[in-house]
Enzyme design. Structure first.
Site, PDB file in Angstrom:
ATOM      1  N   GLU A 163       0.799  -1.130  -0.033  1.00  0.00           N
ATOM      2  CA  GLU A 163      -0.034   0.033   0.008  1.00  0.00           C
ATOM      3  C   GLU A 163       0.845   1.372   0.211  1.00  0.00           C
ATOM      4  O   GLU A 163       0.846   2.178   0.864  1.00  0.00           O
ATOM      5  CB  GLU A 163      -0.838  -0.060   1.101  1.00  0.00           C
ATOM      6  CG  GLU A 163      -1.961  -1.294   0.937  1.00  0.00           C
ATOM      7  CD  GLU A 163      -3.058  -1.004   2.424  1.00  0.00           C
ATOM      8  OE1 GLU A 163      -3.032  -0.084   2.968  1.00  0.00           O
ATOM      9  OE2 GLU A 163      -3.996  -1.732   2.221  1.00  0.00           O
ATOM     10  N   GLU A 365      -5.167  -8.825   0.824  1.00  0.00           N
ATOM     11  CA  GLU A 365      -5.766  -8.334   2.090  1.00  0.00           C
ATOM     12  C   GLU A 365      -7.513  -8.092   1.805  1.00  0.00           C
ATOM     13  O   GLU A 365      -7.754  -7.399   0.761  1.00  0.00           O
ATOM     14  CB  GLU A 365      -5.330  -7.065   2.883  1.00  0.00           C
ATOM     15  CG  GLU A 365      -3.908  -7.092   3.371  1.00  0.00           C
ATOM     16  CD  GLU A 365      -3.541  -5.968   4.076  1.00  0.00           C
ATOM     17  OE1 GLU A 365      -4.323  -5.197   4.387  1.00  0.00           O
ATOM     18  OE2 GLU A 365      -2.223  -5.936   4.257  1.00  0.00           O
TER      19      GLU A 365
HETATM   20  C1  FCB Z   1      -4.270  -2.308   5.573  1.00  0.00           C
HETATM   21  C2  FCB Z   1      -3.107  -2.541   6.044  1.00  0.00           C
HETATM   22  C3  FCB Z   1      -3.016  -3.675   7.190  1.00  0.00           C
HETATM   23  C4  FCB Z   1      -4.395  -3.572   8.024  1.00  0.00           C
HETATM   24  C5  FCB Z   1      -5.691  -3.233   7.175  1.00  0.00           C
HETATM   25  C6  FCB Z   1      -6.784  -3.158   8.090  1.00  0.00           C
HETATM   26  O1  FCB Z   1      -4.407  -0.791   4.985  1.00  0.00           O
HETATM   27  O2  FCB Z   1      -2.470  -2.930   4.997  1.00  0.00           O
HETATM   28  O3  FCB Z   1      -1.896  -3.662   7.588  1.00  0.00           O
HETATM   29  O4  FCB Z   1      -3.953  -2.643   8.880  1.00  0.00           O
HETATM   30  O5  FCB Z   1      -5.642  -2.155   6.350  1.00  0.00           O
END
Ligand code: FCB
Length: 463
Positions: A163, A365
């Site tokens: 990110e 994620e």
């Molecule tokens: C993302 C992050 C991760 C976590 C999630 C909820 O932005 O990469 O580390 O905190 O959000």
């Protein structure tokens, strides 16, 4: 059913959020150590000093994952554990920790996926300028090479950055994340140097024979709140900041023209040298996508449904577009106030197929924070999290049917952990952690996900 036999159902974590052992074995300070220890930065003054003590308990944690039937695990390497001041050969103790973790995972039948940078820049490099400084990109590539030299014989899947939007705009523009600065120019040159670091690291890893290298971007579905010129322009800008400013250079070798035009008054992305975009667009093997929500955007600062006032989010990460703001669009909310919108994931994935060169995609994620309750008999009935994951997996399945080359899904997160500026109050894990005792308790969602994995992705029979 759309999930092929080799579809990856995994789980993800990140070093600073789980490891603790902040002072162990010569580990240096990262920008998150310093930020979390600065008063007023993190809810409740929480820090990652101890976290879930994964550094000492990793064998138990791997056993829990194996028990759940996880076959793939994405974790990150703490840069200051390897290079305390951001340069040099690498500390044996730090490298050894990740080597033992890798061996433990492999012995348990779990494939490791390594993220090299999940936000914990060595503080020494921040003091030398941080990501706004071009040199940091080279430092990152050197560090990546050191880690790969030690783990590359066993780790096949590599993610350079997690990110970069957050590392640049939330770290250096809105200041809600480490290093907590509010400097638009610094944020913009950080974008370019993070991406340059990604390109240089990709080349370094490939030169050492890495099989699978990619980058993880946090992508959003973005829609205007109305078809007014104000709202559509604000949505275009937010889409530019969140999505295209990162996707276009990596996958198309150029920055989006409209963004360069908007950002010109701030000096654009700083110094972009000849050849930089070629490096940034070095071919990768997979694109990691983190998806959490859809943004519906207005440009009207007086819109009645603006999100964020109460949580102190008025400092915009959007350089030059502070009035581009999110409005509620009527979906249920997670404990972080994020709207639950699985169709947005479908929209992100099918957009990638429509607008970008074909590339294997992995959801690195996806998950949700809810206010979990641990019952007296040691259970967490997190039905909402089950529904969240089920509905997003269903969106993945529809995207595959629509021809998206989606290869895997990593749930965020395996364990409850340090949720950055929100501290420990927001729980994302499928395994509950009691932060006093460090007792781990699989939630209902963990048991449900375990059945999904064992059935190869059947969402109907799992619950
Ligand atoms: C993302 C992050 C991760 C976590 C999630 C909820 O932005 O990469 O580390 O905190 O959000």
């Amino acid at each position: 059913m759309s999930f092929s036999e080799d579809f990856v159902f995994g789980g993800a974590t990140a070093a600073y959020q789980i490891e603790g052992a902040a002072g162990a074995d010569g580990r240096g300070l990262s920008i998150w150590d310093v930020f979390a220890h600065t008063e007023g930065r993190v809810v409740n003054g929480d820090t990652g000093d101890v976290a879930i003590d994964h550094f000492h308990r990793f064998k138990d944690d791997v056993a829990i994952m194996a028990g759940l039937g996880l076959k793939d695990y994405r974790f990150s390497v703490s840069w200051p554990r390897i290079q305390p001041d951001g340069r040099g050969r690498g500390l044996e103790a730090g490298l050894d920790f990740y080597s033992r973790l890798t061996d433990e995972l492999l012995a348990a039948g779990i494939t490791p996926w390594v993220t090299l940078y999940h936000w914990d820049l060595p503080q020494a490099l921040q003091e030398a300028g941080g990501w706004p400084e071009r040199e940091t990109a080279q430092r990152f590539a050197d560090y990546a090479a050191v880690v790969h030299q030690h783990l590359g014989d066993r780790v096949k899947h590599w993610i350079t950055l997690n990110e970069p939007f957050c590392s640049s705009f939330i770290g250096y523009a809105s200041g809600r994340h480490a290093p907590g600065l509010r400097d638009p120019k610094a944020a913009l040159s950080s974008v370019h140097h993070l991406l340059l670091g990604h390109g240089l690291a990709t080349q370094a890893l490939k030169a050492q024979g890495a099989e699978q290298v990619g980058i993880t971007l946090n992508l959003y579905a973005v829609d205007p709140a109305s078809d007014s010129a104000l709202d559509t322009d604000a949505a275009r800008r937010v889409d530019g900041f969140q999505n295209r400013l990162f996707l276009d250079p990596v996958l198309k070798g150029r920055y989006p023209q409209d963004m360069l035009h908007d950002l010109a008054e701030f000096g654009g992305l700083g110094e972009v040298r000849d050849g930089d975009l070629q490096l940034i667009s070095t071919p990768i093997d997979l694109l990691g996508v983190n998806y959490y929500t859809r943004y519906v955007i207005t440009g009207n600062p007086d819109h009645p449904d603006l999100v964020g006032e109460r949580r102190g989010q008025l400092d915009s990460p959007y350089v030059g577009a502070p009035n581009a703001r999110e409005v509620r669009h009527g979906m249920p909310l997670t404990d972080l106030g994020w709207e639950i919108d699985p169709d947005g994931l479908y929209d992100v994935l099918t957009r990638l197929k429509r607008e970008y060169p074909a590339i294997p995609i992995v959801i690195t994620e996806n998950g949700a924070a809810f206010a979990d309750v641990l019952t007296d008999d040691g259970a967490v009935h997190d039905e909402q999290r089950i529904a969240y994951v089920r509905d997003h997996l269903a969106a993945c399945s529809r995207a595959i049917d629509a021809g998206v080359p989606l290869k895997g899904y990593f749930l965020w997160s395996v364990f409850d952990n340090f949720e950055w500026a929100e501290g420990y109050a927001k729980r994302f894990g499928v395994v509950h952690v009691d932060y006093e005792t460090q007792v781990r308790t699989p939630k209902d969602s963990a048991l449900w996900y375990s059945k999904v994995i064992r059935s190869g992705g059947s969402l109907d029979d799992a619950s």
